[in-house]
Design a protein around this motif. Structure first.
Motif, short mmCIF file in Angstrom:
data_model
loop_
_atom_site.label_atom_id
_atom_site.label_comp_id
_atom_site.label_asym_id
_atom_site.label_seq_id
_atom_site.Cartn_x
_atom_site.Cartn_y
_atom_site.Cartn_z
N TYR A 291 31.42 36.68 41.11
CA TYR A 291 32.09 35.75 41.71
C TYR A 291 32.97 34.93 41.22
CZ TYR A 291 28.64 37.38 44.88
OH TYR A 291 27.63 38.05 45.89
N PHE A 292 32.88 35.04 39.51
CA PHE A 292 33.71 34.32 38.87
C PHE A 292 34.83 35.05 38.07
CE2 PHE A 292 29.73 32.26 39.64
CZ PHE A 292 30.38 31.03 40.22
N GLY A 293 35.61 36.19 38.50
CA GLY A 293 36.24 37.16 38.01
C GLY A 293 37.60 36.29 37.37
N SER A 294 38.13 35.26 38.21
CA SER A 294 39.10 34.42 37.85
C SER A 294 39.05 33.37 36.66
CB SER A 294 39.78 33.66 38.92
OG SER A 294 38.83 32.71 39.27
N LYS B 77 34.39 33.11 53.34
CA LYS B 77 35.50 33.31 52.37
C LYS B 77 35.38 33.94 51.20
CE LYS B 77 39.69 30.92 50.24
NZ LYS B 77 40.15 29.89 50.01
N LEU B 78 34.20 33.38 50.51
CA LEU B 78 33.84 33.96 49.07
C LEU B 78 32.86 35.22 49.09
CD1 LEU B 78 33.60 30.53 47.36
CD2 LEU B 78 35.34 31.82 47.48
N HIS B 79 32.12 35.36 50.15
CA HIS B 79 31.08 36.40 50.36
C HIS B 79 30.18 36.29 49.37
CE1 HIS B 79 33.85 37.87 53.72
NE2 HIS B 79 34.84 37.84 52.73
N VAL B 80 29.70 35.10 48.91
CA VAL B 80 28.59 34.94 48.06
C VAL B 80 27.36 35.41 48.71
CG1 VAL B 80 27.25 33.18 46.36
CG2 VAL B 80 29.77 32.97 46.69
N ASP B 81 26.70 36.32 47.91
CA ASP B 81 25.32 36.50 48.19
C ASP B 81 24.32 35.46 48.08
OD1 ASP B 81 22.57 37.58 48.19
OD2 ASP B 81 22.87 39.27 46.84
N LYS C 189 36.25 26.55 32.57
CA LYS C 189 36.22 26.99 34.03
C LYS C 189 34.79 26.96 34.64
CE LYS C 189 40.80 29.23 34.54
NZ LYS C 189 41.45 30.51 34.98
N VAL C 190 33.82 27.40 33.94
CA VAL C 190 32.43 27.64 34.01
C VAL C 190 32.06 25.98 34.24
CG1 VAL C 190 30.12 28.08 33.43
CG2 VAL C 190 32.00 29.74 33.41
N TYR D 196 31.94 37.52 28.75
CA TYR D 196 31.32 38.70 28.28
C TYR D 196 30.15 38.29 27.39
CZ TYR D 196 35.82 40.71 29.33
OH TYR D 196 36.88 41.02 29.78
N ASN D 197 29.84 36.93 26.84
CA ASN D 197 28.48 36.97 26.32
C ASN D 197 28.31 35.33 26.39
OD1 ASN D 197 30.05 35.26 24.12
ND2 ASN D 197 30.31 37.28 23.30
N ALA D 198 27.09 34.92 25.87
CA ALA D 198 26.50 33.48 26.30
C ALA D 198 27.38 32.43 25.58
CB ALA D 198 25.23 33.39 25.66
#
Length: 147
Positions: A42-45, A96-100, A60-61, A50-52
């Protein structure tokens, strides 16, 4: 409608008055993205996840973690009607976001861990019960628009 005891209400307000939102929100979201890597979709942008190290240092996180915590603070201010307070957020995440919606539970678990680590011995079983009840109500309110 959820019934809150005086202890639960006071406990939730106390927790949110004491936690450092600049730390807790980003730490909880980072933990969620690291422990449950499928939530990263959900955070592709957000760039490098790639790692911790990349996740915990990603601005952005961190910014979105603060947004999440601000959303919970809105729930604290509207404890008697969180579903109404979260109506727009529920629509956004479902339509809109289609979050599980199961991801909300994962994030709330991570949030519990981070808050517990910040509170130390003050995070008693009774405090945890009140906090997790609050998070369960918030999650249920976010899931309201899902079919």
């Amino acid at each position: 409608m959820v019934q809150w005891s005086d202890f639960e209400r006071a406990t939730i307000q106390d927790i949110f008055s004491k936690i450092n939102s600049d730390f807790v929100g980003p730490a909880a979201l980072s933990r969620c993205l690291i422990v449950y890597p499928w939530t990263q979709r959900y955070f592709g942008s957000f760039g490098n996840l790639y790692n911790a190290d990349a996740i915990t240092s990603n601005p952005k996180v961190a910014a979105h973690g603060k947004v999440v915590l601000a959303g919970l603070e809105k729930a604290v201010k509207n404890m008697d009607d969180i579903k109404t307070a979260y109506k727009d957020l529920s629509v956004l995440h479902s339509e809109k976001l289609h979050v599980d919606p199961d991801n909300f539970n994962l994030l709330s678990d991570c949030l519990t861990i981070v808050v517990a680590s910040q509170m130390g011995d003050a995070f008693t079983a009774d405090v945890q019960a009140a906090f997790q009840k609050f998070l369960a109500v918030a999650v249920a309110s976010l899931r309201k628009q899902y079919h």
